[in-house]
Design an enzyme around this catalytic site. Structure first.
Site, PDB file in Angstrom:
ATOM      1  N   ASP A 327       1.059  -1.057   0.225  1.00  9.74           N
ATOM      2  CA  ASP A 327      -0.012   0.117  -0.032  1.00  9.74           C
ATOM      3  C   ASP A 327       0.880   1.266  -0.016  1.00  9.74           C
ATOM      4  OD1 ASP A 327      -2.474   1.569   0.556  1.00  9.74           O
ATOM      5  OD2 ASP A 327      -1.841   1.733   2.448  1.00  9.74           O
ATOM      6  N   ASP A 557      -1.717  -0.688   5.974  1.00 10.48           N
ATOM      7  CA  ASP A 557      -2.265  -0.234   7.111  1.00 10.48           C
ATOM      8  C   ASP A 557      -3.438   0.012   7.347  1.00 10.48           C
ATOM      9  OD1 ASP A 557      -2.428   1.713   5.144  1.00 10.48           O
ATOM     10  OD2 ASP A 557      -1.745   3.440   6.926  1.00 10.48           O
ATOM     11  N   ASP A 561      -7.004  -2.433   3.209  1.00 15.08           N
ATOM     12  CA  ASP A 561      -6.207  -3.312   2.796  1.00 15.08           C
ATOM     13  C   ASP A 561      -6.326  -4.719   3.374  1.00 15.08           C
ATOM     14  OD1 ASP A 561      -4.512  -1.458   1.726  1.00 15.08           O
ATOM     15  OD2 ASP A 561      -3.793  -0.585   3.509  1.00 15.08           O
TER      16      ASP A 561
END
Length: 803
Positions: A327, A557, A561
């Site tokens: 990410d 995080d 995700d």
């Protein structure tokens, strides 16, 4: 609003309107069972809470008893359980109890090690319970967020977390939704806007009505993806394939032995123990426990480095990943705005632009934009700034904040900061201003214009561009992973322009995947960046990579995700991740920075090498030991080992060699893979050497020393045990056995194994005694065998590329 969300809003609908009500009544913030000013009544709130359940995601974790019982339901436990039943049928209760102890030991080791990791994660997640300010019975109250219901009237305040999906009815707030959407820049929201559970309030205050709670929120679908996501670990597949290969081979040998016994009219009293001994010889009894122990030791080492594996399988999975999907916001970047560029217009410099913008910024608040500007201004002090008289906070309607100040001569000055078009309507601008604003915006920056001067004659002084900067270690992390054979790709919900800029800064140079559905045949090398990706898109991308044969790691995080973190072979949640992300991940970084990812890969490869050595050692021994039984049967006409002697060998061979999990190893430079076919072939070739050694010793005992069947059995267990210890030292190092010093535990357990069997053989404990001279000769022969095996294994390992 999504279709799924609409389905979950039945509880939020107001009661039916009376017949004389207007056809289109005006929208009101007053929910059912309340007035606009009172909010819900306590009674109505209790009714809705009972109907819809708490504002929390349902707990889908398995019951501890179910987890414990699952440890007894797998191929190796099945074989042990079958052996227990056979021993009981034969009234061999002592042997049955010993095997049962082995079974329980295997299960307990796995259960408690995994339970310890989960308990550590639970402790990590404990923090102050999330509360919400809600209007009930005409008064504002603070209640646990889990007690919120649809149609509650809530207050969103500076620094708070939005506890449910809500519709704003009054006020304005600056919302940080990066944990949900991946967008790095906060958004302004006022009356009429919707926002979602998990968003952070960075500025302002607003009143809102709850529209969905718990699993019915916008990201309830994300939770469902997390629940259904599953990737079978390479460890699980490896254990199953190893047992399958051994079972096929061993079943054939056992059938041949049974046939031999039948054709030679062996009594059932000898045939059944013979077959039971063969079954015990075929079981890699400590293989699952060794996998667990090796992973647990790796997890303990990682914990010292600020890396917490929440599933033990994640440790050795880290050795096999060849793709890392990362990410952007909060993972590769800091998730904190900072001033990236200052573009002063003619007549001004950077310090002046920053200084004037700082005067029109709040001091000490949670507004991330104002905080970034004040921090940048403090590092470039301007000497001729006016003195602040009054500050007016940001107005979402006007899209500006402003201040009034006095210059050195006492003249009044107005300073404005905000969106370019809003400021351009209040101040004169240089001809190049529009082009500069457009240029910065195309680079993905958040652009603010600054103007100052007399209230009726302000001049635009310059532009400030803000962005979410990369972490200091992101670039080095990606470079180091590349050197370890792991390709990193960025997967983000942010805009392609912004994602591309950050990717270039951290060393991810390559094409950006066009927005839209992820292609099924996509490969990691096709693109460096996947932008504007929704949670389902990240999940599908991980599955697409896995479908094409890659072992995937996912680092993130946010709640968006979580599905991909769960689906990946190893999900990695950074230290600032949400609880949802940490729960979905297999590894949680407990310290700031991304260095833990590289540490996990290196420790995983160390663990993999230890497990590989044990697996190969187990293959060699199981193949050879079973064939020794067959050769002994043909040579003597009797079972050359009894079930009890085989159980003793399990302890000295299988369980004591678990000390390989502490050994010093040479981790590979590239990602590891389980080459089960090659491991089986290597085990067969090296097992042939082991078989030749044991057969030679047995033949010498029968034809050279003319030993009886009892003494031959003792000589056989001694030679198998000694050969087993030298096999370990020969194959633990891919070069010559003296190339790398073994661990102290490995040396101690090997010496203990040799001394235990030799002492029992000399003293006649559970076996016929042998003289010391025979025992010494058997040990010397094993040492020679070890040197021969050490020479043979090098070309075998090289040809089969085992590393």
């Amino acid at each position: 609003m999504t279709e799924e969300k609409n389905d979950g809003l039945e509880a939020c609908k107001a009661p039916a309107q009376p017949a004389d009500a207007p056809a289109n009544p005006p929208q009101s913030s007053a929910p059912a069972g309340s007035s606009a000013s009172d909010g819900l009544s306590s009674e109505e709130a209790r009714r809705r809470l009972a109907k819809d359940g708490p504002n929390a995601m349902p707990d889908t974790s398995a019951h501890p008893l179910r987890d414990a019982l699952a440890k007894f339901w797998a191929p190796v436990p099945w074989l042990l359980e079958a052996a227990i039943v056979l021993q009981i049928v034969l009234h061999k209760y002592a042997e049955a109890a010993v095997i049962a102890g082995l079974l329980v030991f295997n299960a307990a080791l796995s259960y408690f090690q995994e339970g310890r990791a989960q308990a550590t994660l639970a402790a990590l997640k404990k923090r102050l319970a999330l509360n919400a300010s809600v209007r009930r019975d005409g008064a504002w109250k603070t209640i646990p967020a889990a007690e919120l219901v649809c149609a509650d009237v809530v207050k969103l305040s500076l620094g708070g977390v939005v506890a449910a999906d809500v519709h704003l009815v009054d006020g304005s707030v600056l919302l940080d939704q990066s944990m949900l959407t991946g967008e790095s820049l906060p958004i302004e929201a006022g009356a009429g806007a919707d926002t979602y559970a998990g968003a952070l309030v960075r500025r302002g205050e607003a009143t809102a009505v709850v529209t969905a709670t718990g699993a019915r929120t916008k990201f309830g679908r994300t939770a469902e993806l997390v629940r259904t996501a599953h990737a079978v670990s390479s460890q699980q597949k490896a254990v199953l394939r190893i047992i399958r290969n051994l079972s096929i081979f061993n079943a054939g040998v056992i059938v041949l032995m049974g046939t031999y016994a039948y054709l030679h009219s062996m009594p059932w009293s000898e045939t059944i123990p013979l077959l039971l001994t063969a079954i015990l010889a075929a079981i890699p009894v400590a293989l699952p426990a060794t996998f667990t122990l090796a992973a647990a030791l790796g997890a303990r080492s990682l914990a010292k480095l600020g890396v917490l594996p929440t599933r033990l399988s994640a440790v050795d999975e880290a050795a096999t990943i060849d793709v890392l999907c990362s990410d952007k916001t909060g993972t590769l970047t800091l998730n904190a705005l900072s001033v990236t560029s200052v573009r002063p217009l003619p007549g001004y410099d950077e310090a002046q632009v920053l200084g004037l913008a700082a005067l029109a910024s709040s001091d000490g608040g949670e507004d991330s934009v104002d905080k970034a500007i004040r921090e940048a201004a403090s590092q470039k002090l301007a000497s001729d700034l006016p003195k602040l008289n009054n500050f007016v906070p940001f107005d979402p309607a006007k899209k500006i904040s402003e201040a009034t100040a006095s210059d050195a001569r006492g003249g009044q000055e107005r300073i404005v900061k905000g969106a370019y078009l809003a400021v351009a309507g209040l101040a004169a601008a240089a001809p190049t201003a529009a082009a500069i604003a457009d240029e910065l915006e195309k680079q993905g920056f958040r652009v603010l214009a600054v103007a100052a001067g007399a209230a009726d004659a302000m001049q635009m002084v310059g532009f400030i561009a803000l962005s979410d900067p990369p972490r200091s270690d992101s670039s080095s992390l990606i470079a180091e992973l590349k050197g370890l054979g792991v390709r990193t790709v960025m997967v983000t919900g942010d805009a392609p322009e912004t994602a591309g800029i950050v990717a270039h800064l951290v060393g991810l140079d390559g094409p950006v995947c066009p927005p839209g559905a992820v292609p099924d045949a996509v490969k990691p090398q096709d693109y460096a960046v996947f932008a504007s990706v929704l949670p389902e898109g990240k999940f599908n991308l991980v599955k697409a990579f896995q479908k094409n044969g890659h072992t995937v790691g996912m680092c993130g995080d946010g709640a968006n995700d979580a599905p991909a973190l769960r689906q990946a072979q190893i999900g990695i949640a950074v230290s600032t991740a949400t609880d949802v992300a940490k729960s979905a991940a297999g590894v949680v970084l407990t310290e700031a920075g991304l260095g833990g990812i590289v540490a996990a890969v290196k420790e995983g490869r160390t663990t993999f090498q230890r497990i590989l050595t044990y697996t190969l050692n187990s293959m060699v021994k199981k193949i050879a030991q079973l064939l020794v039984l067959a050769v002994g049967l043909a040579m003597t006409g009797h079972a050359i080992l009894t079930p009890m002697l085989m159980i003793i060998l399990m302890f000295t061979g299988d369980f004591m060699s678990m000390s390989l999990t502490t050994d010093r190893v040479r981790p590979s430079a590239m990602p590891n893979t389980w080459k089960i076919g090659k491991i089986t072939l290597a085990g067969t070739l090296l097992g042939t050497c082991y078989l030749a050694f044991c057969t030679a010793v047995l033949a010498y005992g029968q034809f050279g020393l003319h030993l009886g069947i009892g003494a031959l059995r003792t000589l056989t267990i001694v030679s198998i045990n000694n050969g087993s210890q030298f096999t370990i030292f020969a194959i633990r190092e891919h070069r010559h056995m003296w190339g790398r010093r073994p661990s102290a535990w490995l040396v101690l357990t090997s010496v203990a194994g040799v001394l235990t069997i030799s002492t029992m053989a000399y003293c006649g404990v559970a076996m016929t005694p042998l003289p010391l001279s025979v025992l010494a000769g058997a040990f010397a022969a094993a040492a020679v065998y070890g040197l021969v095996l050490d020479a043979v294994k090098i070309p075998v390992f090289t040809r089969l590329q085992l590393s």
